[in-house]
Design a protein around this motif. Structure first.
Motif, PDB file in Angstrom:
ATOM      1  N   PHE A  60       9.636 -37.920 -35.928  1.00 28.98           N
ATOM      2  CA  PHE A  60      10.681 -38.535 -35.104  1.00 28.98           C
ATOM      3  C   PHE A  60      11.412 -39.568 -35.948  1.00 28.98           C
ATOM      4  CE2 PHE A  60      11.976 -42.150 -32.444  1.00 28.98           C
ATOM      5  CZ  PHE A  60      12.755 -41.527 -31.488  1.00 28.98           C
ATOM      6  N   ARG A  85      17.812 -49.176 -26.870  1.00 31.13           N
ATOM      7  CA  ARG A  85      17.145 -48.212 -25.987  1.00 31.13           C
ATOM      8  C   ARG A  85      17.438 -48.544 -24.524  1.00 31.13           C
ATOM      9  NH1 ARG A  85      12.596 -47.970 -28.219  1.00 31.13           N
ATOM     10  NH2 ARG A  85      12.485 -45.800 -28.929  1.00 31.13           N
ATOM     11  N   PRO A 103       2.110 -42.064 -32.370  1.00 29.08           N
ATOM     12  CA  PRO A 103       2.625 -42.987 -31.355  1.00 29.08           C
ATOM     13  C   PRO A 103       1.669 -44.068 -30.881  1.00 29.08           C
ATOM     14  CG  PRO A 103       3.368 -40.769 -30.868  1.00 29.08           C
ATOM     15  CD  PRO A 103       2.381 -40.655 -32.003  1.00 29.08           C
ATOM     16  N   TRP A 106       5.064 -39.313 -24.631  1.00 30.34           N
ATOM     17  CA  TRP A 106       5.659 -39.928 -25.820  1.00 30.34           C
ATOM     18  C   TRP A 106       5.840 -41.412 -25.488  1.00 30.34           C
ATOM     19  CZ3 TRP A 106       6.642 -39.219 -30.786  1.00 30.34           C
ATOM     20  CH2 TRP A 106       7.583 -40.034 -31.417  1.00 30.34           C
ATOM     21  N   SER A 112       8.390 -46.789 -24.336  1.00 30.25           N
ATOM     22  CA  SER A 112       8.224 -46.666 -22.880  1.00 30.25           C
ATOM     23  C   SER A 112       8.356 -48.016 -22.172  1.00 30.25           C
ATOM     24  CB  SER A 112       6.875 -46.018 -22.560  1.00 30.25           C
ATOM     25  OG  SER A 112       5.806 -46.775 -23.106  1.00 30.25           O
ATOM     26  N   TYR A 155      11.083 -40.154 -19.225  1.00 21.48           N
ATOM     27  CA  TYR A 155      11.406 -40.388 -20.638  1.00 21.48           C
ATOM     28  C   TYR A 155      10.223 -39.978 -21.523  1.00 21.48           C
ATOM     29  CZ  TYR A 155      11.561 -43.087 -24.969  1.00 21.48           C
ATOM     30  OH  TYR A 155      11.481 -43.470 -26.282  1.00 21.48           O
ATOM     31  N   CYS A 156       9.017 -40.410 -21.154  1.00 22.76           N
ATOM     32  CA  CYS A 156       7.830 -40.088 -21.956  1.00 22.76           C
ATOM     33  C   CYS A 156       7.584 -38.584 -22.030  1.00 22.76           C
ATOM     34  CB  CYS A 156       6.598 -40.777 -21.375  1.00 22.76           C
ATOM     35  SG  CYS A 156       6.570 -42.569 -21.577  1.00 22.76           S
ATOM     36  N   SER A 164       9.851 -36.250 -22.077  1.00 17.92           N
ATOM     37  CA  SER A 164      10.920 -35.486 -22.723  1.00 17.92           C
ATOM     38  C   SER A 164      11.443 -36.084 -24.020  1.00 17.92           C
ATOM     39  CB  SER A 164      12.096 -35.350 -21.757  1.00 17.92           C
ATOM     40  OG  SER A 164      12.637 -36.640 -21.476  1.00 17.92           O
ATOM     41  N   LYS A 165      11.154 -37.378 -24.283  1.00 22.42           N
ATOM     42  CA  LYS A 165      11.703 -38.130 -25.421  1.00 22.42           C
ATOM     43  C   LYS A 165      13.190 -38.397 -25.285  1.00 22.42           C
ATOM     44  CE  LYS A 165       8.656 -36.479 -29.134  1.00 22.42           C
ATOM     45  NZ  LYS A 165       8.648 -35.887 -30.476  1.00 22.42           N
ATOM     46  N   ASN A 166      13.795 -38.081 -24.149  1.00 23.29           N
ATOM     47  CA  ASN A 166      15.222 -38.366 -24.002  1.00 23.29           C
ATOM     48  C   ASN A 166      15.480 -39.078 -22.685  1.00 23.29           C
ATOM     49  OD1 ASN A 166      15.980 -36.439 -21.833  1.00 23.29           O
ATOM     50  ND2 ASN A 166      15.447 -34.877 -23.349  1.00 23.29           N
TER      51      ASN A 166
END
Length: 404
Positions: A20, A29, A82, A212, A216, A249-250, A252-254
Motif C-alpha cells: 500500500f 484522510r 498494518p 484494513w 481507521s 472503510y476498513c 474496502s480501503k476506500n
C-alpha cells in the motif's frame, strides 16, 4: 452552506504487506472521508506542508480549500504490516517544529500532528490528540471551544488523565478538560461514549469480512465530527454511524463504500470487556522466518487485548525428553480458541488443529500460500480460513468475544 475546518497531518503512508502506498495523514484522510459522505459541504484544510503544489493538486481532486503552513520536511509512515508500529521518517526527534497553527472557526476537527501543535478556537470542536506516547490535552494546547468533544484511544486516555481507572479518566476529562463529550476508541472492541448527564454508551464494533486498520481512527473521528457538527446528531448516534463508516472503510480501503446501505455481512458486535479466555498460538518455529512470524502474531494478538499461550514464548524449544509436547497440549487445553499459522503444513501444527477440533475448540487458520485442496480437512471440519494476517487476528478477537 455549513463549513467544517480540519486541522491535521498530510503525510506519506506505505505498507510493506499488503502492499500500500498513498498520500494521507490524519487531516487529509478526514477530508476525504467527509467528502465521500457529503459532496457539497464546504471543507477547509489547515496543514503543514513542504510541497504546496502537491497539496493543492490533492485538494482540488476532492474540492477542498487548503490553508498551507510551511514546513521543511516531508514525513512518511512506513508499516511492515498494518498492526506493526510504523517507522517514521524522519525520526520524530529530528523533526523541526514550525510555528503553531492558529485559527478560529465555527466547526473544527483538530488532530494532533508530528510537526507541531495547533491552537484553535471554535463553537463546536472535536479534538483527537493522535499520539499514544505523548498525547497533549486539548486545554494544554491553549485551545478553546464552546462545545468540546474529545476522541481518544484507550492508551491516550490513560496518558492524558494519568490513570487507568475508568472513573478517574471520566472525572479528569469532564472536570479538568471541561469536555461535553468524551469518546474512547477501543479498536476492534468498538468505542465508549461519555456525556455529562448520561450513562456511558457502548458503541459496537462492526465485524467485516476484511480488516484494513491503518487510518481507521482518523475516519472514526472525521465521521463523528461531521455527524455531530454538521448533521447535528446526538453523540451516541453520531458515534454509531462513525463506527459503521469506519468498518466500511476498513473492509474496502476506500471511502466511497461508506455511503452504501448496510450490507448483511457487516454486523454489529458489542463487547463490554476484553475477553478473558486465552488464545493458543499454533505454528512452526524452526527457523528465523518462522520465529519472526510467530512473534508478530503473538504481539499482534496481545496488542488487540487478548491473552495468549504461545509454545514458543511460554514453553520454549526442546525435545520429546524435555516434555515439550505434553506442556504444549496442557496449554492448549486451557485455551478457548486456536490461532494457527499453517503455511508449510507443519505436522505439529496440523496435530494441534486436530486436537482442538476434537475438543470442540474453535480454530482460526491463517494461511497465504497453500492451495484450497491442501486445506480441505481444515475447512471441512469447521476451521475459519483467513489469508490476510491482520484480518485473521481481528476475527480471532471477535470469535473469542462471542464465545465468552
Amino acid at each position: 452552506m455549513k463549513t467544517i475546518s480540519i486541522v491535521g497531518g498530510f503525510y506519506n503512508e506505505l505498507c510493506f504487506h499488503p502492499r500500500f502506498e498513498d498520500k494521507n495523514g490524519s487531516g487529509f484522510r478526514a477530508c476525504r472521508a467527509i467528502r465521500s459522505v457529503n459532496r457539497s459541504v464546504s471543507i477547509e484544510f489547515h496543514t503543514y506542508t513542504s510541497n504546496e503544489q502537491e497539496l493543492s493538486i490533492c485538494a482540488r481532486t476532492f474540492d477542498i480549500d487548503v490553508v498551507p503552513y510551511p514546513s521543511n520536511q516531508d514525513i512518511s509512515f512506513s508499516y511492515d504490516h498494518p498492526l506493526r508500529t510504523p517507522s517514521i521518517i524522519p525520526r520524530p526527534d529530528l523533526i523541526i517544529s514550525p510555528a503553531p497553527i492558529e485559527m478560529k472557526a465555527d466547526n473544527i476537527l483538530c488532530y494532533g500532528m508530528l510537526e507541531g501543535n495547533a491552537k484553535v478556537s471554535g463553537h463546536k470542536v472535536v479534538y483527537d490528540p493522535q499520539s499514544p506516547v505523548k498525547p497533549i490535552s486539548f486545554r494544554d494546547t491553549g485551545s478553546t471551544a464552546d462545545q468540546l468533544a474529545v476522541v481518544v484511544n484507550l492508551k491516550e486516555a490513560h496518558k492524558i488523565a494519568g490513570s487507568e481507572d475508568e472513573k478517574e479518566i471520566e472525572t479528569f476529562f469532564f472536570e479538568k478538560e471541561r469536555v461535553d463529550i468524551l469518546i474512547i476508541k477501543m479498536g476492534p472492541k468498538g468505542a465508549k461514549v461519555y456525556t455529562k448527564n448520561g450513562a456511558p454508551q457502548i458503541v459496537p464494533v462492526y465485524k467485516t469480512p476484511s480488516v484494513w486498520p491503518i487510518g481507521s481512527g482518523d475516519v472514526f473521528a472525521a465521521i463523528f465530527a461531521y455527524q455531530w457538527m454538521i448533521v447535528d446528531l446526538p453523540a451516541d448516534k453520531a458515534a454509531d454511524i462513525a463506527s459503521f463508516s469506519t468498518a466500511m472503510y476498513c473492509n474496502s480501503k476506500n471511502y466511497d463504500s461508506m455511503v452504501i446501505e448496510r450490507p448483511k455481512n457487516i454486523t454489529p458486535l458489542k463487547i463490554t470487556d476484553f475477553p478473558k479466555g486465552m488464545v493458543y498460538l499454533a505454528g512452526p518455529f524452526f527457523n528465523y522466518a518462522q520465529k519472526w512470524l510467530i512473534n508478530e502474531a503473538y504481539h499482534g494478538l496481545m496488542g488487540l487485548g487478548m491473552r495468549v499461550f504461545s509454545p514458543l514464548h511460554d514453553v520454549g524449544e526442546g525435545t520429546v525428553e524435555d516434555g515439550i509436547a505434553e506442556k504444549d497440549i496442557k496449554g492448549l487445553e486451557k485455551c478457548r480458541i486456536v490461532f494457527a499459522v499453517l503455511d508449510g503444513l507443519d505436522s505439529g501444527t496440523i496435530f494441534e488443529i486436530g486436537y482442538a477440533i476434537k475438543m470442540g475448540i474453535p480454530v482460526i487458520v491463517y494461511v497465504e500460500n497453500e492451495s484450497p485442496g491442501q486445506l480441505l480437512m481444515a475447512e471441512g471440519t469447521g476451521c475459519l480460513i483467513e489469508r490476510d494476517f491482520t484480518t485473521a487476528m481481528y476475527k480471532c478477537l471477535w470469535l473469542l468475544a462471542e464465545n465468552e
